[in-house]
Design an enzyme around this catalytic site. Sequence first.
Site, short mmCIF file in Angstrom:
data_model
loop_
_atom_site.label_atom_id
_atom_site.label_comp_id
_atom_site.label_asym_id
_atom_site.label_seq_id
_atom_site.Cartn_x
_atom_site.Cartn_y
_atom_site.Cartn_z
CG ASP A 231 16.23 19.44 72.16
OD1 ASP A 231 16.74 20.38 72.80
OD2 ASP A 231 16.17 19.39 70.92
CD GLU A 285 14.88 23.15 74.62
OE1 GLU A 285 15.89 23.86 74.61
OE2 GLU A 285 14.58 22.40 73.67
#
Length: 577
Positions: A231, A285
């Site tokens: 993330d 990401e």
Amino acid sequence: MPPMRESRSSVHDLGSQQPGGSAAPGNAWWRGAAIYQLYVRSFADGNGDGIGDLAGVRARLPYLARLGIDAIWFNPWYPSPMSDAGYDISDYRSIDPVFGTLDDAQALIGEAHGHGIRIIIDIVPNHGSDQHPWFQAALAAAPGSAERGRFWFRPGRGAGGDRPPNDWQSMFGGPAWTRVTEPDGTPGEWYLHLFAPEQPDFNWASPEVREEFEDVLRFWFDRGADGIRIDSAALLTKDPGLRDVGPDEPPPGAHPYVDRDDVHEIYRSWRAIAAQYADRVLIGEIWLPDATRFARYLSADELHTVFNFPYLCCAWDAAQLREVIDSTLELHAPVGAPATWVLSNHDVDRHVSRYGRAYTSFSLQRRDHSQPVDTVLGTRRARAAVLLTMALPGSVYVYQGEELGLWEVEDIPDELRQDPIWHRTGGVDPGRDGSRVPLPWAGLEPPFGFSPPASAAPPWLPQPKEWRDLTVEIETGDPDSMLELYRTALHLRRGEPGLGDGPMTWRPAPHGVLAFDRGTALRCVANLSLVPVELPAGSAVLLASGLLDGGRLPTDTAVWLRMPAADERTSPATPAT
């Protein structure tokens, strides 16, 4: 009939064959995988408390196996105060009790493997929870201590230190700094949080932080996880000068204060760890405004793949889509990395709604729910987009519920909203709750089988009553349903040798039409123009996103075609008169 304008014909060959080929040593399953994004809180509730859990997931594994996916990516399932729906993690080696136990996770991984489904889990290395033991120790320690060195603690500016250390802003709105009260009760230092105040940023200059996350990777690989999704992968290391960025601050993900060279060093060490475990994958990401920048993270010794946000955010426009597809493939080619393709996720409005608006693109700076949504139009375009996307070379992501044709829920009552973006912007930004509403499985009334029968607790976010027509129960077996379109497309994608990883060749096509070949026998044609187009003579329809008009492909419709041998082919798709 409008004038015919043909696009150029070109070939994209990443040098990558199907898994096991010369450019994919070993079992590089991730190069062409179909990966299902599973947001645990909203997938299926096994114990009746209104919140999805691992028991609910385990009960629905046969559904996912039948859907035809190759892997599941789980949003965070760790212990968390849930200030940001689990992205504020207090323990990276356990499971939040609301979801289950570590034993439940271990059993789920084993059962998924039994269905032929691999497991990818989220790691959030940029920030933890303010309830993480390290941060609690930092609050109790003195300025300059080793405990505070794991985070970004700094004195404030001004005579009394009452102004933040710099002008950085949070991704969620408001300042990116919060002042602490020292153990003696006096106002103290400030700490950095690029997201919510409950999510303090780790300081990746600290060797302890680096060692900790390397151990976390090994912990989950040892328990059978097949991959890690990272993330906010571009934000880990900061410019140590903490310079101001000024009023013209770039959009999130493009901040000049991020030290990206140091990030590459981190991911090289993570790639080395993954290499110690067979077939593990690292997925980044990276919210960047253009593909040229996120491609920097792909190399033989860094991330295996990165999320394709330029494609996700692209408007429903043939020229713009062609540009994003071309740039994506061209930027992946030098390192032989596979592209990824995604239409929706837990951070953006569902694409049925986006495609039903006048402005069909998406931006984190313009999450606009004031536009009217034509769900019929949006659904038709979403069906075409699925076939277009699944025909592209590389891996594809399916966000839970898109296979049912769910739309963005825009009328959640204010008092029920959970997203810190909504709260920190005072409601100016509607936030992400609308894409996270629990799935409808069966029945005619909420909770639509999300929770067990006779459960007292309602789903944690309310479901629209209109979803009674979009349940798994209703759509199963209906050849015209979105669910059956996805099932058919995913199984064809898995079985067709030309689909998944590998080269593609653009074919000449009219203005507003995208046409390309995968292999020698399969062609995808997507009509985004305002008029129907004739399909190539001699072609046979494998799958269409909507009804065809004789031999013509209507607007906002896509089709997969079996093409005749090369010497039997005639003209490409042409506008119908």
